[in-house]
Design a protein around this motif. Structure first.
Motif, PDB file in Angstrom:
ATOM      1  N   VAL A 165      29.282  63.549  43.940  1.00 44.03           N
ATOM      2  CA  VAL A 165      30.540  62.981  44.455  1.00 44.03           C
ATOM      3  C   VAL A 165      30.460  62.905  45.980  1.00 44.03           C
ATOM      4  O   VAL A 165      30.157  63.912  46.637  1.00 44.03           O
ATOM      5  CB  VAL A 165      31.770  63.845  44.065  1.00 44.03           C
ATOM      6  CG1 VAL A 165      33.056  63.148  44.499  1.00 44.03           C
ATOM      7  CG2 VAL A 165      31.800  64.125  42.567  1.00 44.03           C
ATOM      8  N   LEU A 166      30.730  61.719  46.535  1.00 44.50           N
ATOM      9  CA  LEU A 166      30.817  61.594  47.998  1.00 44.50           C
ATOM     10  C   LEU A 166      32.137  62.215  48.441  1.00 44.50           C
ATOM     11  O   LEU A 166      33.171  62.001  47.810  1.00 44.50           O
ATOM     12  CB  LEU A 166      30.810  60.122  48.432  1.00 44.50           C
ATOM     13  CG  LEU A 166      29.657  59.235  47.957  1.00 44.50           C
ATOM     14  CD1 LEU A 166      29.775  57.849  48.617  1.00 44.50           C
ATOM     15  CD2 LEU A 166      28.304  59.849  48.261  1.00 44.50           C
ATOM     16  N   VAL A 167      32.081  62.966  49.516  1.00 43.85           N
ATOM     17  CA  VAL A 167      33.300  63.606  50.028  1.00 43.85           C
ATOM     18  C   VAL A 167      33.376  63.340  51.532  1.00 43.85           C
ATOM     19  O   VAL A 167      32.399  63.550  52.260  1.00 43.85           O
ATOM     20  CB  VAL A 167      33.266  65.139  49.765  1.00 43.85           C
ATOM     21  CG1 VAL A 167      34.497  65.802  50.384  1.00 43.85           C
ATOM     22  CG2 VAL A 167      33.213  65.438  48.268  1.00 43.85           C
ATOM     23  N   GLY A 168      34.541  62.847  51.971  1.00 42.21           N
ATOM     24  CA  GLY A 168      34.761  62.662  53.410  1.00 42.21           C
ATOM     25  C   GLY A 168      34.018  61.480  54.002  1.00 42.21           C
ATOM     26  O   GLY A 168      33.684  61.499  55.199  1.00 42.21           O
ATOM     27  N   HIS A 169      33.777  60.439  53.191  1.00 40.31           N
ATOM     28  CA  HIS A 169      33.173  59.227  53.767  1.00 40.31           C
ATOM     29  C   HIS A 169      34.067  58.732  54.909  1.00 40.31           C
ATOM     30  O   HIS A 169      35.289  58.838  54.836  1.00 40.31           O
ATOM     31  CB  HIS A 169      33.031  58.151  52.681  1.00 40.31           C
ATOM     32  CG  HIS A 169      32.204  56.986  53.131  1.00 40.31           C
ATOM     33  ND1 HIS A 169      32.713  55.993  53.940  1.00 40.31           N
ATOM     34  CD2 HIS A 169      30.896  56.674  52.926  1.00 40.31           C
ATOM     35  CE1 HIS A 169      31.750  55.115  54.188  1.00 40.31           C
ATOM     36  NE2 HIS A 169      30.644  55.505  53.588  1.00 40.31           N
ATOM     37  N   SER A 170      33.446  58.176  55.941  1.00 35.67           N
ATOM     38  CA  SER A 170      34.248  57.792  57.125  1.00 35.67           C
ATOM     39  C   SER A 170      35.319  56.768  56.782  1.00 35.67           C
ATOM     40  O   SER A 170      36.377  56.736  57.413  1.00 35.67           O
ATOM     41  CB  SER A 170      33.342  57.271  58.239  1.00 35.67           C
ATOM     42  OG  SER A 170      32.700  56.100  57.815  1.00 35.67           O
ATOM     43  N   GLU A 171      35.067  55.925  55.758  1.00 33.48           N
ATOM     44  CA  GLU A 171      36.107  54.953  55.386  1.00 33.48           C
ATOM     45  C   GLU A 171      37.311  55.666  54.767  1.00 33.48           C
ATOM     46  O   GLU A 171      38.449  55.229  54.918  1.00 33.48           O
ATOM     47  CB  GLU A 171      35.508  53.890  54.449  1.00 33.48           C
ATOM     48  CG  GLU A 171      34.608  52.935  55.225  1.00 33.48           C
ATOM     49  CD  GLU A 171      33.508  52.281  54.423  1.00 33.48           C
ATOM     50  OE1 GLU A 171      33.566  52.271  53.183  1.00 33.48           O
ATOM     51  OE2 GLU A 171      32.560  51.776  55.065  1.00 33.48           O
TER      52      GLU A 171
END
Ligand code: PEP
Length: 251
Positions: free
Chosen positions: A92-98
Motif C-alpha cells: 500500500v502506498l502511504v503519503g504520496h505527495s498527491e
C-alpha cells in the motif's frame, strides 16, 4: 542495493480493464525478470480485483495507492486495510505527495495510515520528498527528516520491517524533471542514516526506492546508485513495454 530490487507501478487515476490484461500478459512473458525483480502494480482501487485475478499465477504483486487509517465505519468513499487484504493486496502506498497536496494528508494522518497498514502485515510504501521551493531554500534534509520521524517513530521493529521508503522529490513527479543520480543518491544516503539511527538492524535492511519521472532511458543510471533499491514509477508505468524496460534496468 538492499535485497532484491523492487519496482512499483503507480497508475494513479489511469487505466482500465484492458490495461490490466495487457500489463498482466506482458509481465507473464517475463518470467525470469519477475523472478529477479519484485514487481508490484498499483492500479486504481476499482481495478484491484481484476488485477489480482489477472496476475493470480504470476510473480507480480498487487498494490493499492491509498488506504483509510480507520478500520471500519462511517467514512464514505474510503477503503479499509481489511478490504484491501480481501482483494489480495500486498503493498500500500502511504503519503504520496498527491495525497498530501490534494487531499491535505498531514504527517499525522500519514503516520496513522502507516500504523494501520503495517500492523496488519501488509507492506507500506511510505512516500517522502521535498518540493521545489524547499529544495531551493536548502530545506531538503530537514523536510525529509521531519516526514520520516513523524511517520516512523511510533512503529515497532516488526512494523518497520514491513515498511519501504520511497524518496520522491515533488518537483520531479510527473514533470519530466528527474533528480540526477547524484542528487538522488545523496538523499538516499541521508535516509539510510536516519533509518539506522531509528533502528540499526531494520534500518540497514529497509528498501529505499526512488520516484520522479523515471523512464526507460534514465532508469539504469539511477538504479546503478548503491543506495537506490528500486523505483516507484508513475507515468511510464502505463505502457507495458516502457514499464518492463524500467524493471529490466533494476536487475
Ligand atoms: C509517482 O506518481 O509516484 C511518480 C513517480 O510519477 P512519475 O513517474 O510520473 O513522475
Amino acid at each position: 542495493m538492499s535485497g532484491q530490487p523492487l519496482v512499483i507501478a503507480n497508475w494513479k487515476m489511469n487505466g482500465n480493464r484492458q490495461l490490466v490484461s495487457e500489463m498482466a500478459e506482458a509481465l507473464r512473458e517475463q518470467q525470469q525478470l519477475t523472478a529477479d525483480v519484485n514487481v508490484v502494480v498499483c492500479p486504481p482501487t476499482i481495478l484491484l480485483p481484476a488485477l489480482a485475478d489477472a496476475c493470480y499465477y504470476d510473480a507480480v504483486a498487487v498494490g493499492a495507492q491509498d488506504v483509510s487509517q480507520h478500520a471500519e465505519g462511517a467514512f464514505t468513499g474510503e477503503t479499509s486495510v481489511n478490504m484491501l487484504r480481501e482483494a489480495a493486496v500486498e503493498y500500500v502506498l502511504v503519503g504520496h505527495s498527491e495525497r498530501r497536496q490534494m487531499h491535505h494528508e498531514t504527517d499525522a494522518v500519514v503516520a496513522d495510515k502507516l500504523q494501520a497498514v503495517t500492523s496488519s502485515g501488509l507492506k507500506a510504501v511510505l512516500c517522502v520528498g521535498e518540493n521545489a521551493e524547499q529544495r531551493e531554500s536548502e530545506q531538503t534534509f530537514a523536510v525529509i527528516k521531519q516526514q520520516l520521524q513523524q511517520a516512523l517513530s511510533g512503529l515497532t521493529a516488526t512494523q518497520l520491517s514491513h515498511t519501504i521508503v520511497a524518496y520522491e522529490p515533488v518537483w520531479a513527479i510527473g514533470t519530466g524533471l528527474t533528480a540526477s543520480p547524484q542528487q538522488a543518491e545523496q538523499v538516499h544516503q541521508f535516509i539510510r542514516q536516519l533509518l539506522t539511527e531509528l533502528n540499526t538492524n531494520v534500518g540497514e535492511q529497509m528498501q529505499i526506492l526512488y520516484g520522479g519521472s523515471v523512464k526507460a532511458d534514465n532508469a539504469e543510471q539511477l538504479f546503478a546508485q548503491p543506495s537506490i533499491d528500486g523505483g516507484l514509477i508513475g507515468g511510464a508505468s502505463l505502457k507495458p513495454d516502457a514499464f518492463i524496460a524500467i524493471c529490466q534496468a533494476a536487475r
